[in-house]
Design a protein around this motif. Structure first.
Motif: not given
Lengths: 593, 593
Positions: B42-45, B108-109, B18-26, B31-37
């Motif tokens: 999220l894991e660290e948080a 992400v935040s 629902v957040g369309d993460l890929e499009a959001t990162c684009a 640009e420095e954001c990616s689904p892997d990042l």
């Protein structure tokens, strides 16, 4: 802080309309009771509640009951209030005359108890437990036990408790471990009990504990449970207090609410066994306990009603006093904001419906107890059995929302403890849990009270509700006709729910259990709506005849219309959840949650 | 006590669907954001939330923040946790890179903030207020103020507050009395403010107060309000801390919950006036404050989500561990009791719908902020404006019920404070009140967000929901088709509500206001259901393709079906109340309550 004002007008009106007060007073044994006498009893009770119990309710919360070395002191003011409560005869008022009670109809004592519950939930529990124990002893105890214990308990000189729960045995009593070993004419009881309401305190000279425990040769499970009476102080032949028994309060719980009510952990028999006396037959402990429990369940339902009324009054006082913003309706204070008004109207409509339900159940108890016609007695008893889980489950469920809305009406001030609104929410929170959770009430309702008898009692009730709704629907009074329309639809929805339960209970009890709580809510919503509608009908008739207080009667009609438009409309969704919701409730494996 | 486990799988799945993460990162700037990042963030948080914030949450409750002579000490562990929170960069993470933030998408935040809210609601408020103040200053402050204050605030060395409420001015800001008198390049601010979250504490070197006050020649009402920045310690030219400003915390409130968050009464100008700097134009204080407020409202919605998740996890852990009674479904613990399962499923279904709604709103904020197409930016901004009161009002409203059910699942143990379940209920209770009550959110929704633009944005949203529901309805997958059917009906019901509001708002605003909260609930229920349905559709597609974790995806589909059968079914009654409920809500005179 607001001050409590007993809703005498609504109480009396409800007693007359749905409790059939005149007929109740005419039942054998209640001849000394009359509507006029009832009115003056309620007035006096209202004064005691407002003047004595309400003012110490906050001390009960803030200070609470305090434990030190096994001794428990009640909060400031509680001891004096209790002494006065007993002196003026309020403690034993609901008990039968045989042991010093006033033998009034349950309908009357119910209205009085509502006031104690409203003004001081924590305090009221002491009486509730005492009278519950009185009832268990008077039904199941020997003549000797009755003579030795009941008069002092009814008078309030001694109080009573129920010792059921153990750490591993909460809702499931089959795993109770406490033991009792015979010794001469008595038993030696040992074990650890928790969640013992008013298990230890300094209000009374003695505390009479009823304890569920097992005899040495008892079978496993609930059939192995027997009930024992273990007094804190042994009682000599001449009735004077003797030695301290081998039982001790080891700590009090730190609870979310009802801080004024000491919730004790009790240890029995650390020095060889507390002396206890068997109440009832060996192995019949559960049946004896249920005598107390049914009494307590209706009482906890009344707590839902009482705390709702008090939270509503507190919020109403604030809404009538607090100036904030320009209101949409012309009022100078926040009661003029439509959403504040909505919350207050919702609360008022539900409270009056709960009151109607609780008083109706009480009047049926009186009929079940005292009506000369055995068949009518049996019918009324079946109705009481059916309604008990509904009164308990539905009134307490409503109370959570009403007390929460009471906080909401206060805005930010509601979150500040000094305002007092939050206490009602914290206090209310226990009511859906103790004396059987809402889930347990709901299973009792669909299983023992409906499925087991093939729905006989609820179908008879539905027939009455349906007839009443048709009559209202045909009324020339537009308000009554609207109410009738909503009620008629809701009764039909309840029929759907009952039909589905009866069709599925045998083969799919777990599917029925998945919808049991929504069904209980549906039943409460519809039955409460039906009784409310009857009060609206009576109010409209009085208005049409030019009798009574027009402002009160007009408000009654509008309030019931509000119930129809805001509460009865929820019936359909509850039915849909009962009928169509079990699949997904039961769909996940444990590790998919 | 249970331990928190960040629901990473559901978070990431929801962000993607629902957040369309890929499009959001684009989007430009991300640009420095990616689904892997994002996954590793999220894991660290999750580790920080579970390892640092969750363990001190109870100390925050039991010990709370403590006031003595104007000095406030946070509960044990908070100071160390805060230092670590800032050192590892979590404090400024959601802020823009200009002043030291990480400039990540709001999507992400939002997921990260959910974890702070879940594990330590009280602690999380300090960051929320600081970043809200950062946003207000960065939008409205002078370059000099920005340079002098923002870097330290983003880093968390200094924290921020909103000083709005006064005893007579709660929801109604027009009656604010605090004053500011010009003196050279600054002002002298005086007045008394209450309910100042984290208004005084020992976590940071300095506290930057934003204060609503009136200039001497200001008109009455909200147009006379200006915003002033008053630091606890004045800041020298070189950035070092100077003298203590003339402001003081005079007491802390005793609250129902969030005890770890100091709620201060503040006194400004007892010694002649606190030095303050104007933020934005004179008379534009409210607009500046609303920059903070909208930020805060979405955040409080996240609190509803976070505390619900935590209360659910706590109840789930207990239900998976506690043995009590023979269950109807074969499980050994109480999770096998159908009614316990029903409560957990209800919670799970609502939580996942709330998450979908909050993340969707966040992704629209990112589009509104960063999309290269101005028209799409405007559309997304309109959607964010529409959804803000729904996220705030609906998620917090749900939280009250979910936290209450969390207590219920625990039975009697839930009422004992040591169990921890009650804290979530107490903490949650503020969320429907602060940053604008549910009533205020609902009026904002129907007035500013719907009626004022003739329903343009909500109708566009409805068109999308309707199209999606038709597609699902036509699915060959029976689960999706069922969900689509329920959604299609509910969307139609929402249309009824919108039509009625638009038809009546002009002439009968008070009638619309009477139904505003039920309408907000209806909107949340349907929009949450729509976004949930999209997650079910995606899960079913992955299942059909043999991709992903079948247990998780299967649970997702069942959970959304549950939402349809238990939550979407309530839409009709909400509509009926909106459309037909105003009459009785507004029927009584004040003295008839």
């Amino acid at each position: 802080m607001s001050t409590y004002s007993a809703p005498l007008r609504d109480m009396l009106f409800t007693m007359k309309v749905v409790g059939d007060l005149e007929a109740t007073c005419a039942l054998p044994g209640f001849e000394e009771c009359s509507p006029d006498l009832v009115e003056s009893i309620l007035e006096e009770a209202g004064k005691f509640a407002a003047g004595v119990l309400d003012p110490i309710n906050r001390a009960g919360d803030v200070q609470g009951a305090r434990w030190k070395d096994g001794v428990v002191n009640a909060a400031d003011g509680f001891k004096e209030a209790y002494a006065s409560f007993c002196e003026t005869g309020w403690n034993g008022m609901p008990a039968s005359t045989e042991f010093g009670g006033q033998g009034l109809p349950t309908l009357v004592s119910t209205a009085v108890l509502e006031m104690w519950k409203a003004t001081n939930h924590a305090f009221s529990l002491c009486q509730m437990l005492t009278l519950g124990a009185v009832e268990a002893i008077s039904h199941h105890g020997s003549q000797e036990l009755k003579a030795r214990f009941l008069p002092n308990m009814v008078a309030g000189r001694w109080t009573g408790t129920m010792n059921i729960t153990e750490p591993q045995a909460g809702s499931d009593l089959s795993v109770i471990r406490s033991r009792a070993v015979p010794e001469g004419d008595h038993y030696r009881v040992s074990g650890n009990k928790i969640f013992i309401t008013w298990g230890e305190h300094d209000l009374a000279e003695n505390i009479v504990h009823l304890v569920l425990a097992r005899l040495p040769d008892a079978p496993a499970g609930v059939k192995g449970l027997s009930l024992f009476l273990c007094p804190k102080f042994l009682v000599n032949e001449d009735g004077s207090l003797g030695e301290r028994n081998d039982l001790l309060c080891t700590s009090l719980e730190h609870k979310l609410g009802i801080h004024g009510s000491p919730t004790a952990a009790m240890s029995f028999g650390e020095k060889g066994g507390a002396i206890g006396y068997l109440v009832g037959e060996p192995g019949h402990g559960l049946a004896c306990m249920f005598t107390m429990m049914n009494h307590a369940r209706l009482n906890v339902g009344l707590e839902g009603l009482g705390v709702s009324e008090r939270a509503y009054q507190h919020a109403r006082a604030y809404a009538l006093e607090r100036v904030q913003g320009r209101t949409a309706t012309g009022s100078k204070t926040i009661i003029g904001h439509p959403d504040v008004r909505r919350m207050l109207m919702d609360s008022k409509a539900k409270i009056e419906a709960m009151r109607a339900l609780a008083y109706y159940a009480a009047s049926q108890m009186d009929r079940a107890h005292a009506h000369p016609d055995a068949e009518l007695r049996a019918q009324s008893q079946a109705l009481v059995d059916l309604l008990t889980p509904v009164v308990k489950g539905w009134c307490t469920d409503n109370a959570l929302g009403i007390a929460s809305d009471g906080v909401q009406v206060h805005g930010g001030m509601g979150f500040v403890e000094e305002t007092g609104a939050a206490q009602y929410l914290r206090d209310a929170r226990i009511t859906t849990i103790y004396e059987g959770t809402t889930g347990i009430q709901a299973n009792d309702l669909i299983g023992r009270k409906i499925a087991r008898e093939g729905g006989k009692t609820i179908r008879a009730l539905i027939a009455r509700m349906d007839a009443d709704s048709r009559r209202l629907l045909d009324s020339r009074d537009a308000s009554l006709s609207q109410i009738g329309l909503a009620l008629h639809g809701a009764v039909g929805v309840l029929v759907d729910g009952v039909d589905w339960l009866l069709a599925n209970y045998g083969e799919h009890p777990e599917r029925c259990a998945a919808g049991a709580v929504p069904f209980l809510r549906l039943a409460g919503t519809v039955i409460g709506g039906w009784l409310s509608a009857r009060t609206a009908e009576a109010a409209a008739a009085q208005l049409a005849a030019g009798e009574g207080d027009a402002a009160f009667l007009g408000a009654k009609v509008q309030t019931v219309r509000h119930y129809a438009a805001h509460v009865l409309v929820q019936a359909g969704a509850l039915r849909d959840t009962v009928v169509g919701g079990a699949d997904t409730t039961l769909s996940l494996a444990d590790d998919q949650f």
